[in-house]
Every structure is written in C-alpha cells, then in structure tokens.
Design an enzyme around this catalytic site. Structure first.
Site, mmCIF file in Angstrom:
data_model
loop_
_atom_site.group_PDB
_atom_site.id
_atom_site.type_symbol
_atom_site.label_atom_id
_atom_site.label_comp_id
_atom_site.label_asym_id
_atom_site.label_seq_id
_atom_site.Cartn_x
_atom_site.Cartn_y
_atom_site.Cartn_z
ATOM 1 N N SER A 262 0.848 -1.429 0.142
ATOM 2 C CA SER A 262 0.088 0.053 0.156
ATOM 3 C C SER A 262 0.849 1.211 -0.173
ATOM 4 O O SER A 262 1.786 1.489 -0.949
ATOM 5 C CB SER A 262 -0.929 -0.170 1.326
ATOM 6 O OG SER A 262 -2.013 0.603 0.825
ATOM 7 N N HIS A 404 -7.679 -5.552 -0.031
ATOM 8 C CA HIS A 404 -6.490 -4.951 0.203
ATOM 9 C C HIS A 404 -5.695 -5.482 1.513
ATOM 10 O O HIS A 404 -6.169 -5.345 2.662
ATOM 11 C CB HIS A 404 -6.924 -3.488 0.601
ATOM 12 C CG HIS A 404 -5.764 -2.610 0.419
ATOM 13 N ND1 HIS A 404 -5.090 -2.115 -0.545
ATOM 14 C CD2 HIS A 404 -5.306 -1.873 1.500
ATOM 15 C CE1 HIS A 404 -4.148 -1.201 -0.270
ATOM 16 N NE2 HIS A 404 -4.323 -0.943 1.234
HETATM 17 C C1 GTR Z 1 -5.376 4.343 1.977
HETATM 18 C C2 GTR Z 1 -4.786 5.368 0.752
HETATM 19 C C3 GTR Z 1 -3.939 4.453 -0.434
HETATM 20 C C4 GTR Z 1 -3.305 3.528 0.314
HETATM 21 C C5 GTR Z 1 -3.817 3.026 1.779
HETATM 22 C C6 GTR Z 1 -2.772 2.206 2.650
HETATM 23 O O1 GTR Z 1 -6.354 5.078 2.716
HETATM 24 O O2 GTR Z 1 -5.988 5.853 0.052
HETATM 25 O O3 GTR Z 1 -3.390 5.138 -1.185
HETATM 26 O O4 GTR Z 1 -1.653 3.912 0.544
HETATM 27 O O5 GTR Z 1 -4.234 3.927 2.531
HETATM 28 O O6 GTR Z 1 -1.482 2.649 2.775
HETATM 29 O O7 GTR Z 1 -3.187 1.340 3.464
#
Ligand code: GTR
Length: 423
Positions: A262, A404
C-alpha cells in the site's frame, strides 16, 4: 456506503470545514476516460530511444527528474550522520532456526537526532542469505509474539489497530500482524527479513514536516514545492538501512529485495527507482501514486490522495489534482525506472481503490523498457485471472482474490519469484 449508493461507484467521506461530504470515485471500467500515456521511449526533444545506452544516459534521467520534482519530491542534500548499533535479542528463535536482533539507527544533523529500530530476523546458517527489507505499519513487535522485541517509542497509527492508545503502542498488539509476515515460511525458504516501523522515520500525519527525519534538516521550515514528502523520506530511510546491510557479512548484498504494501508499496517502488542496490522490488496493492496508472482515474484519484494525505508527495504534485489527463508522466514510467532489475507487482481483486487493472497495465507498459534489455521481458498478454501469477522473465504479477492486504499467498508468490531471479 457502496450499498446505499449503488455498486459501481466508491464513495469516500471527506471532511471539509463544518461538514462531511461523500465524494464519488469511479470503479467501473466503462467509465474510464480515454487517455494517452506519455511515451517511455521518446525523449523530451522528440528523439526515439532504441538502445539501453540511450535509455540509461538520456531518457531515464529525464523521467527520474519528473518523478523527483513533480511527484515524490527531492531529498534534502545536506549530509546526515548515521550510526547503527546492534543488540542480539534472541539467538534461538523458532526452535533455534533463527536469530533476532535489533539494530538501532541514530540519524544526526544540525544538533538534532532521531532513532529508528530495525528488527533483523536471520536464519541461523553459516552463509550470507538473501533478505526481504520492508517497513511495517504497526511496529516491529506486531510481527511476532516475542517479548524481547521492543515497542516503537514514537507515534503509531491508531484507528482500528489492536492495542494502540493515543497513538502509542502497547504490548497488547504483540504478534497481531503475524498473518501479514509469515516469518516461519520466509525462514524455511532460506530468506531473512529486515523490518522497521515506518513511523520511526517519519510519523504519518501532516505536521508541516516538523517531526521525523525531515526535522533534522535545516531546510525543513522553508520548503520548496519540489521538496520531499513522507514517501520520499521513508524511501530515504530504506537506503540508509541498505548502507548498513550491504556491509553485513550475514547478508548477500546482491540479493536484497525491497518490499512494501500500500503506501509502503509506493515507498518501495520509489526506493527501488532511486537506489539501484535493491536487487528486486515488490509492490503489493500500492495503487495511486504507486503502481496504478493515474490517468485511468479508477478508484483513488490524485486529488483524493493529496486531500487525504497532503504530506505524502511534494507540493508540485497537488497541481495535478483533477488534471490527470494533462499530467506529463504516469506511473508506468516509475516502474520503468527500476529496469532491468526484477520487479513484482501484486494486486487484490476487491481492492478497487487501488485499481488492480491499472496496476497491471502499468507493469505491462513498463515492460517496453525491460524489453530493451531482453525481449523476453515483454508482457503482451492481458491481466491474468485471479490467483494465476504471471511471470515474464524479470517481471511478475498476480491478482489475488480478496481484499487490500498482504497474505501468505502473496508471500508465496514473492518468494517463488525471488527464487527464480536469485537462482
Ligand atoms: C489508503 C490510501 C491508499 C493506500 C492505503 C494504505 O487510505 O488512500 O493510497 O496507501 O491507504 O496505505 O493502506
């Protein structure tokens, strides 16, 4: 939210003065605008690049400069003193299979200092090992139930994290992220692991760059629009760690993989682009500002990321809010900067916010530069179905089912790929 508003759009709550509004983001392929990507192999004066030499000497430098000045920001140039001292905390971890130690880095400049702790988990063998180096989100102690591992002393992320009180880590969170770091499998396959809490280098909130590594530099209070944001400072930290690890006899300096998930996947990509000592680069679900193409405007957009995380990128990047189609660069060019070193991009099926297809396409287009080095690197197929990894010589990709996250399945593919590259 999705259920209330319909399934093809993502709605994100944005806090604006006095109110909360729901803003919509596209997650439907049919709504992706027509876009034209900047050419990788044509330089700014219009000359076509057809050799490795012309790419490396001419075009690569132009692309790197764009990302430095327009996206992540330039590192401060002042020299900084770095000292590292190591303490063995467990020599018989995992029934004697591995040793755990903590390496405390002290960064010093302009009369100020910062401490950051790297957890090293190395197999107990008598030859140098390949390692994975990557930041963790919640503290080194969240990887394992081992009371010898210290808790981070500074800021940690709260929200739904277990055992974090007022952004301070507590022992309750020990081992809570083991699923993201299958340490035993990593060791069993002959790899070591080096990890640090990312907040040790720069706490992840917008404080005008008054804390973390930025604060050590005399320029921190007087910023230019192209000065580095937090992602660049985390990448800088990885390079400083590498300065120490590449001299360590227990580690094979030619087999250090930089990994991140991420926002830390965005960090790993930028670290891999600027520091050629990282032999292999892995981006997991890195999305907008990472592997995903911005011009598709699918899921998270440039404006969305800059509004929620104004400290991640340099200020120039904000000038592209809602202007993706006229950006003179896109993220396939970031991936190309890593060529010819092996690169693996991983996506997750339900991770629309990170645009899985845009992550794949970016890798596919970057393969144009990789194919200058070896035609066998060229990706000419479409995005593979879920749980069907694609390995095209030095490039790898998978779309995992699910959300995610980083899972043992992801690690399995990363290690299969690393085995192939390092054999
Ligand atoms: C989210 C963000 C993403 C990603 C994520 C993370 O809120 O919008 O770009 O980086 O966080 O790092 O878990």
């Amino acid at each position: 939210m999705k259920a209330i508003f319909g399934s093809n759009w993502l709605y994100v709550l944005i806090l604006v003065p006095m109110s909360i509004v729901a803003q919509e983001y596209n997650t439907e392929e049919a709504e992706v605008p027509e876009y034209k990507l900047p050419e990788l192999l044509v330089n700014q004066s219009g000359k076509r690049i057809s050799t490795i030499e012309a790419w490396e000497k001419d075009r690569r430098a132009e692309v790197l400069k764009l990302f430095e000045e327009e996206v992540y920001g330039k590192q401060a140039l002042e020299t900084i003193a770095v000292d590292a001292s190591e303490k063995l905390i467990d020599s018989i971890a995992f029934e004697g299979k591995a040793s755990l130690s903590e390496m405390t880095f002290t960064f010093k400049a302009n009369g100020k200092s910062l401490k950051a702790v790297l957890l090293l988990i190395l197999p107990n063998v008598n030859h140098p090992v390949p390692i994975f180096l990557g930041y963790n989100f919640n503290g080194n102690h969240t990887l394992l139930h081992n009371s010898s591992i210290s808790l981070p002393k500074g800021w940690v992320m709260s929200g739904d994290q277990i055992g974090v009180i007022n952004n301070e880590a507590t022992a309750v969170s020990r081992g809570s992220k083991y699923a993201r770091w299958p340490v035993l499998n990593i060791l069993a396959r002959g790899y070591g692991l080096a990890t640090m809490h990312y907040g040790d280098i720069d706490p992840d909130y917008d404080d005008g760059f008054q804390n973390g590594i930025h604060a050590l530099f005399s320029t921190s209070g007087n910023r230019n629009k192209s000065d580095w944001g937090s992602i660049a400072s985390w990448s800088f930290g990885l390079s400083k760690i590498m300065d120490r690890l590449e001299k360590d006899p227990r580690i094979n300096p030619d087999q250090v993989t930089v990994f991140g998930h991420s926002r830390l996947g965005k960090t790993a990509l930028w670290a891999g682009a600027i520091d050629k000592r990282f032999a292999l680069v892995i981006s997991n679900n890195s999305g907008c500002g990472g592997a995903a193409l911005s011009k598709r405007q699918f899921g998270e957009t440039v404006a969305a990321i800059n509004n929620r995380f104004p400290h991640w990128f340099c200020d120039n990047f904000k000038s592209y809010n809602n202007r993706e189609l006229s950006m003179p660069f896109d993220q396939h060019q970031l991936l190309a900067l890593i060529a010819p070193r092996p690169l693996y991009v991983a996506s997750a099926k339900n991770d629309n916010w990170a645009d899985p297809k845009g992550e794949f396409l970016s890798l596919k287009y970057a393969s144009e530069v990789y194919s200058l080095y070896d035609e066998g690197n060229r990706i000419s197929v479409d995005q593979p179905p879920q749980n069907t990894p694609l390995i095209q010589n030095s490039l790898g990709y998978h779309l995992r089912n699910g959300n995610h996250d980083v899972t043992p399945y992801d690690w399995e593919q990363f290690m299969n790929f690393a085995d192939l590259q390092f054999k």
